[in-house]
Structures are given as structure tokens and as C-alpha cells.
Design a protein around this motif. Structure first.
Motif, PDB file in Angstrom:
ATOM      1  N   LEU A  64     -29.869 165.428  41.932  1.00  0.00           N
ATOM      2  CA  LEU A  64     -30.815 164.355  41.592  1.00  0.00           C
ATOM      3  C   LEU A  64     -30.118 163.000  41.557  1.00  0.00           C
ATOM      4  CD1 LEU A  64     -32.577 166.070  38.545  1.00  0.00           C
ATOM      5  CD2 LEU A  64     -33.633 165.578  40.768  1.00  0.00           C
ATOM      6  N   PRO A  65     -30.897 161.915  41.658  1.00  0.00           N
ATOM      7  CA  PRO A  65     -30.314 160.598  41.372  1.00  0.00           C
ATOM      8  C   PRO A  65     -29.803 160.631  39.927  1.00  0.00           C
ATOM      9  CG  PRO A  65     -32.541 160.363  42.254  1.00  0.00           C
ATOM     10  CD  PRO A  65     -32.327 161.820  41.985  1.00  0.00           C
ATOM     11  N   ALA A  66     -28.780 159.832  39.631  1.00  0.00           N
ATOM     12  CA  ALA A  66     -28.193 159.865  38.291  1.00  0.00           C
ATOM     13  C   ALA A  66     -27.920 158.465  37.764  1.00  0.00           C
ATOM     14  CB  ALA A  66     -26.909 160.685  38.298  1.00  0.00           C
ATOM     15  N   LEU A  67     -27.965 158.365  36.447  1.00  0.00           N
ATOM     16  CA  LEU A  67     -27.665 157.121  35.753  1.00  0.00           C
ATOM     17  C   LEU A  67     -26.630 157.429  34.678  1.00  0.00           C
ATOM     18  CD1 LEU A  67     -28.266 154.136  35.009  1.00  0.00           C
ATOM     19  CD2 LEU A  67     -30.131 154.983  33.568  1.00  0.00           C
ATOM     20  N   ALA A  68     -25.584 156.596  34.616  1.00  0.00           N
ATOM     21  CA  ALA A  68     -24.549 156.773  33.599  1.00  0.00           C
ATOM     22  C   ALA A  68     -24.186 155.414  33.011  1.00  0.00           C
ATOM     23  CB  ALA A  68     -23.312 157.413  34.211  1.00  0.00           C
ATOM     24  N   ASP A  69     -23.728 155.439  31.767  1.00  0.00           N
ATOM     25  CA  ASP A  69     -23.219 154.206  31.190  1.00  0.00           C
ATOM     26  C   ASP A  69     -21.843 154.463  30.599  1.00  0.00           C
ATOM     27  OD1 ASP A  69     -23.864 153.678  27.779  1.00  0.00           O
ATOM     28  OD2 ASP A  69     -24.182 155.596  28.742  1.00  0.00           O
ATOM     29  N   ASP A  70     -21.083 153.400  30.487  1.00  0.00           N
ATOM     30  CA  ASP A  70     -19.845 153.452  29.738  1.00  0.00           C
ATOM     31  C   ASP A  70     -19.800 152.151  28.960  1.00  0.00           C
ATOM     32  OD1 ASP A  70     -17.591 154.890  28.910  1.00  0.00           O
ATOM     33  OD2 ASP A  70     -16.287 153.671  30.164  1.00  0.00           O
ATOM     34  N   SER A  71     -19.492 152.246  27.698  1.00  0.00           N
ATOM     35  CA  SER A  71     -19.514 151.050  26.873  1.00  0.00           C
ATOM     36  C   SER A  71     -18.513 151.172  25.743  1.00  0.00           C
ATOM     37  CB  SER A  71     -20.925 150.826  26.314  1.00  0.00           C
ATOM     38  OG  SER A  71     -21.345 151.955  25.582  1.00  0.00           O
ATOM     39  N   GLY A  72     -18.257 150.037  25.117  1.00  0.00           N
ATOM     40  CA  GLY A  72     -17.330 150.030  24.000  1.00  0.00           C
ATOM     41  C   GLY A  72     -17.218 148.639  23.422  1.00  0.00           C
ATOM     42  N   VAL A  73     -16.387 148.522  22.403  1.00  0.00           N
ATOM     43  CA  VAL A  73     -16.151 147.223  21.783  1.00  0.00           C
ATOM     44  C   VAL A  73     -14.780 146.723  22.255  1.00  0.00           C
ATOM     45  CG1 VAL A  73     -15.112 148.045  19.613  1.00  0.00           C
ATOM     46  CG2 VAL A  73     -16.385 145.899  19.642  1.00  0.00           C
ATOM     47  N   CYS A  74     -14.730 145.450  22.595  1.00  0.00           N
ATOM     48  CA  CYS A  74     -13.493 144.821  23.073  1.00  0.00           C
ATOM     49  C   CYS A  74     -13.140 143.686  22.114  1.00  0.00           C
ATOM     50  CB  CYS A  74     -13.694 144.260  24.479  1.00  0.00           C
ATOM     51  SG  CYS A  74     -14.204 145.498  25.684  1.00  0.00           S
ATOM     52  N   VAL A  75     -11.938 143.748  21.565  1.00  0.00           N
ATOM     53  CA  VAL A  75     -11.498 142.753  20.586  1.00  0.00           C
ATOM     54  C   VAL A  75     -10.493 141.826  21.258  1.00  0.00           C
ATOM     55  CG1 VAL A  75     -10.390 142.425  18.341  1.00  0.00           C
ATOM     56  CG2 VAL A  75     -11.914 144.382  18.705  1.00  0.00           C
ATOM     57  N   ASN A  76     -10.798 140.533  21.239  1.00  0.00           N
ATOM     58  CA  ASN A  76      -9.972 139.560  21.965  1.00  0.00           C
ATOM     59  C   ASN A  76      -8.520 139.541  21.505  1.00  0.00           C
ATOM     60  OD1 ASN A  76     -12.040 138.630  23.754  1.00  0.00           O
ATOM     61  ND2 ASN A  76     -12.974 137.634  21.989  1.00  0.00           N
ATOM     62  N   ALA A  77      -8.275 139.570  20.187  1.00  0.00           N
ATOM     63  CA  ALA A  77      -6.901 139.511  19.675  1.00  0.00           C
ATOM     64  C   ALA A  77      -6.095 140.755  20.046  1.00  0.00           C
ATOM     65  CB  ALA A  77      -6.915 139.341  18.152  1.00  0.00           C
ATOM     66  N   GLY A  80      -8.483 143.209  24.384  1.00  0.00           N
ATOM     67  CA  GLY A  80      -9.624 143.973  24.890  1.00  0.00           C
ATOM     68  C   GLY A  80      -9.719 145.382  24.323  1.00  0.00           C
ATOM     69  N   ALA A  81      -8.744 145.799  23.536  1.00  0.00           N
ATOM     70  CA  ALA A  81      -8.808 147.133  22.910  1.00  0.00           C
ATOM     71  C   ALA A  81      -9.869 147.096  21.801  1.00  0.00           C
ATOM     72  CB  ALA A  81      -7.449 147.506  22.333  1.00  0.00           C
ATOM     73  N   PRO A  82     -10.436 148.229  21.441  1.00  0.00           N
ATOM     74  CA  PRO A  82     -10.224 149.554  21.994  1.00  0.00           C
ATOM     75  C   PRO A  82     -10.845 149.788  23.375  1.00  0.00           C
ATOM     76  CG  PRO A  82     -11.770 149.657  20.163  1.00  0.00           C
ATOM     77  CD  PRO A  82     -11.264 148.246  20.229  1.00  0.00           C
ATOM     78  N   GLY A  83     -11.786 148.944  23.809  1.00  0.00           N
ATOM     79  CA  GLY A  83     -12.314 149.028  25.173  1.00  0.00           C
ATOM     80  C   GLY A  83     -12.845 150.394  25.540  1.00  0.00           C
ATOM     81  N   VAL A  84     -12.381 150.913  26.692  1.00  0.00           N
ATOM     82  CA  VAL A  84     -12.881 152.216  27.168  1.00  0.00           C
ATOM     83  C   VAL A  84     -12.493 153.356  26.230  1.00  0.00           C
ATOM     84  CG1 VAL A  84     -12.992 151.583  29.622  1.00  0.00           C
ATOM     85  CG2 VAL A  84     -10.922 152.625  28.708  1.00  0.00           C
ATOM     86  N   ASP A 112      -7.805 135.715  14.730  1.00  0.00           N
ATOM     87  CA  ASP A 112      -8.962 135.765  15.629  1.00  0.00           C
ATOM     88  C   ASP A 112      -9.644 137.133  15.506  1.00  0.00           C
ATOM     89  OD1 ASP A 112     -10.811 135.657  17.682  1.00  0.00           O
ATOM     90  OD2 ASP A 112      -9.338 135.587  19.300  1.00  0.00           O
ATOM     91  N   LYS A 113     -10.869 137.138  15.031  1.00  0.00           N
ATOM     92  CA  LYS A 113     -11.618 138.401  14.854  1.00  0.00           C
ATOM     93  C   LYS A 113     -12.757 138.520  15.868  1.00  0.00           C
ATOM     94  CE  LYS A 113      -9.599 139.105  10.696  1.00  0.00           C
ATOM     95  NZ  LYS A 113      -8.189 139.336  10.737  1.00  0.00           N
ATOM     96  N   SER A 114     -12.781 137.614  16.866  1.00  0.00           N
ATOM     97  CA  SER A 114     -13.874 137.639  17.846  1.00  0.00           C
ATOM     98  C   SER A 114     -13.796 138.903  18.691  1.00  0.00           C
ATOM     99  CB  SER A 114     -13.825 136.389  18.736  1.00  0.00           C
ATOM    100  OG  SER A 114     -12.636 136.376  19.509  1.00  0.00           O
ATOM    101  N   ALA A 115     -14.988 139.391  19.039  1.00  0.00           N
ATOM    102  CA  ALA A 115     -15.080 140.640  19.794  1.00  0.00           C
ATOM    103  C   ALA A 115     -16.392 140.644  20.579  1.00  0.00           C
ATOM    104  CB  ALA A 115     -15.052 141.825  18.832  1.00  0.00           C
ATOM    105  N   TYR A 116     -16.535 141.606  21.447  1.00  0.00           N
ATOM    106  CA  TYR A 116     -17.820 141.779  22.133  1.00  0.00           C
ATOM    107  C   TYR A 116     -17.997 143.244  22.492  1.00  0.00           C
ATOM    108  CZ  TYR A 116     -14.803 141.479  26.283  1.00  0.00           C
ATOM    109  OH  TYR A 116     -13.799 141.680  27.203  1.00  0.00           O
ATOM    110  N   TYR A 117     -19.250 143.652  22.451  1.00  0.00           N
ATOM    111  CA  TYR A 117     -19.624 144.964  22.966  1.00  0.00           C
ATOM    112  C   TYR A 117     -19.872 144.771  24.457  1.00  0.00           C
ATOM    113  CZ  TYR A 117     -20.627 147.721  18.703  1.00  0.00           C
ATOM    114  OH  TYR A 117     -20.548 148.460  17.548  1.00  0.00           O
ATOM    115  N   TYR A 118     -19.445 145.728  25.258  1.00  0.00           N
ATOM    116  CA  TYR A 118     -19.626 145.639  26.711  1.00  0.00           C
ATOM    117  C   TYR A 118     -20.201 146.964  27.215  1.00  0.00           C
ATOM    118  CZ  TYR A 118     -18.645 144.713  31.622  1.00  0.00           C
ATOM    119  OH  TYR A 118     -18.774 144.512  32.970  1.00  0.00           O
ATOM    120  N   CYS A 119     -21.112 146.884  28.168  1.00  0.00           N
ATOM    121  CA  CYS A 119     -21.736 148.087  28.730  1.00  0.00           C
ATOM    122  C   CYS A 119     -21.872 147.929  30.236  1.00  0.00           C
ATOM    123  CB  CYS A 119     -23.124 148.285  28.134  1.00  0.00           C
ATOM    124  SG  CYS A 119     -24.063 149.649  28.883  1.00  0.00           S
TER     125      CYS A 119
END
Length: 194
Positions: A64-77, A80-84, A112-119
Motif C-alpha cells: 500500500l501507499p505509506a506515510l511515516a513521520d520522524d520528529s523530535g526536539v532540537c535544543v540550540n545550545a 540540535g540534540a537530542p534530535g533524532v 541559551d534554552k531555546s529549542a524547537y520541535y521538528y517533524c
């Protein structure tokens, strides 16, 4: 006519969220467990490679056609960890509590505590699709040293959303879907599928 696709996940919350938007492009997602598909390996260092591997794996085993995601939180300081490695940041077995404890300890050394969730979302028409459809989303915030809120999962109690003055774990499901990295990526993917 609604077309069936396999979601390379067994997460009920994700399935519901994805199906709400996929219905607008006549797709209905079914969890890979419904087809007896085991979890794919995620050996790569990028979100897109892991998502692509999961989508191809699910498609190959179901036809079948498939859909997958990979996401995590990336901390600038932390570069980019923990990332994947977000789900297994503190090692095996997976533990949100241990992951958060490790992240808070690591961040204590940094101003620096800035971070972002990425998907990243990857859709393949078939296992060997040479042109996978790829969409991504990014949600900026700040990691805090103490948790707040009862909702969400993972790093949500520590992920502060400055424009709302709340943690991700304090948002309603609707607010989170509207703002989140996964919500952004899913809306972008649906536009591409149209």
C-alpha cells in the motif's frame, strides 16, 4: 473513493490526527500493526532518512501507499540534540521521565534554552517510489527546568511556548494541533497531495 494507506506507526493519537486531515484528500490511514508490520529500524542521523526508511518498510510489507513521520526536539545550545534520538535520549528502554531528566541536567550548563520541535512527514506511493512527497514543520519554544501541565507527552511539560505563556502540555488538543510541528507538516503534506 477513499484510498487506503498504511501509517508507519501504531500511535492512536497520531492516527486520529492524521485521518482528520487526510480525509480531505480521500485517504484513510490504517496503523501498520493492523497489517502485522513490525517497527522499522531507524539507524539514520536525519529525520528525513528515518521517515523515508519507515515509509518504504511499511509500503514494502503491505503493498500500500505509506506515510511515516520522524520528529523530535532540537535544543540550540546542544547542537540540535537530542534530535533524532529524542525518544531514546537517556537510552533503552524508552522513558520520558529519564529523557527529560537528562535534558534538564544538560541544559543547566547553558544560558541559551531555546529549542524547537521538528517533524518530517514522508509519503510514498509504493516502496520504491522515486519521488516521495516530503513535508516538514518547526515549532519554536524554550526548554524550562521544571514541568507544567498534564497533557501531551515526551518533552511537552518542559517545552514553553512564549507567545501563549504556556507549556505544550498545558495546551488543548486543538491549540496543539494548530501550532505544533506535526500539525504544520501534515497541513503542508495535504496541500502537496492535493
Amino acid at each position: 473513493m477513499t484510498r487506503k494507506l498504511v501509517l508507519a506507526s501504531n500511535n492512536a493519537g497520531k492516527l486520529k490526527e492524521f485521518n482528520e486531515l487526510l480525509a480531505t484528500v480521500d485517504f484513510s490511514a490504517h496503523p501498520q500493526g493492523e497489517f502485522g508490520v513490525p517497527e522499522a529500524e531507524e539507524p539514520f542521523f536525519t529525520f528525513v532518512e528515518n521517515a523515508l526508511a519507515k515509509a518504504r518498510h511499511a509500503s514494502r510489507l503491505t503493498g500500500l501507499p505509506a506515510l511515516a513521520d520522524d520528529s523530535g526536539v532540537c535544543v540550540n545550545a546542544l547542537g540540535g540534540a537530542p534530535g533524532v534520538f529524542s525518544a531514546r535520549y537517556a537510552g533503552e528502554p524508552k522513558s520520558d521521565a529519564r529523557n527529560n531528566e537528562k535534558l534538564v541536567a544538560e541544559l543547566a550548563k547553558h544560558e541559551d534554552k531555546s529549542a524547537y520541535y521538528y517533524c518530517v512527514l514522508v509519503f510514498v506511493r509504493h516502496a520504491d517510489d522515486p519521488q516521495p512527497v516530503i513535508a516538514d514543520g518547526r515549532w519554536n519554544g524554550v526548554m524550562m527546568p521544571e514541568p507544567r501541565g498534564e497533557g501531551g507527552f515526551g518533552y511537552d511539560p518542559y517545552f514553553h511556548v512564549p507567545e501563549l505563556g504556556k507549556r505544550a502540555a498545558e495546551l488543548s488538543k486543538e491549540e496543539k494541533n494548530r501550532l505544533s510541528h506535526r500539525g504544520q507538516a501534515l497541513r503542508a503534506l495535504v496541500e502537496k497531495l492535493k
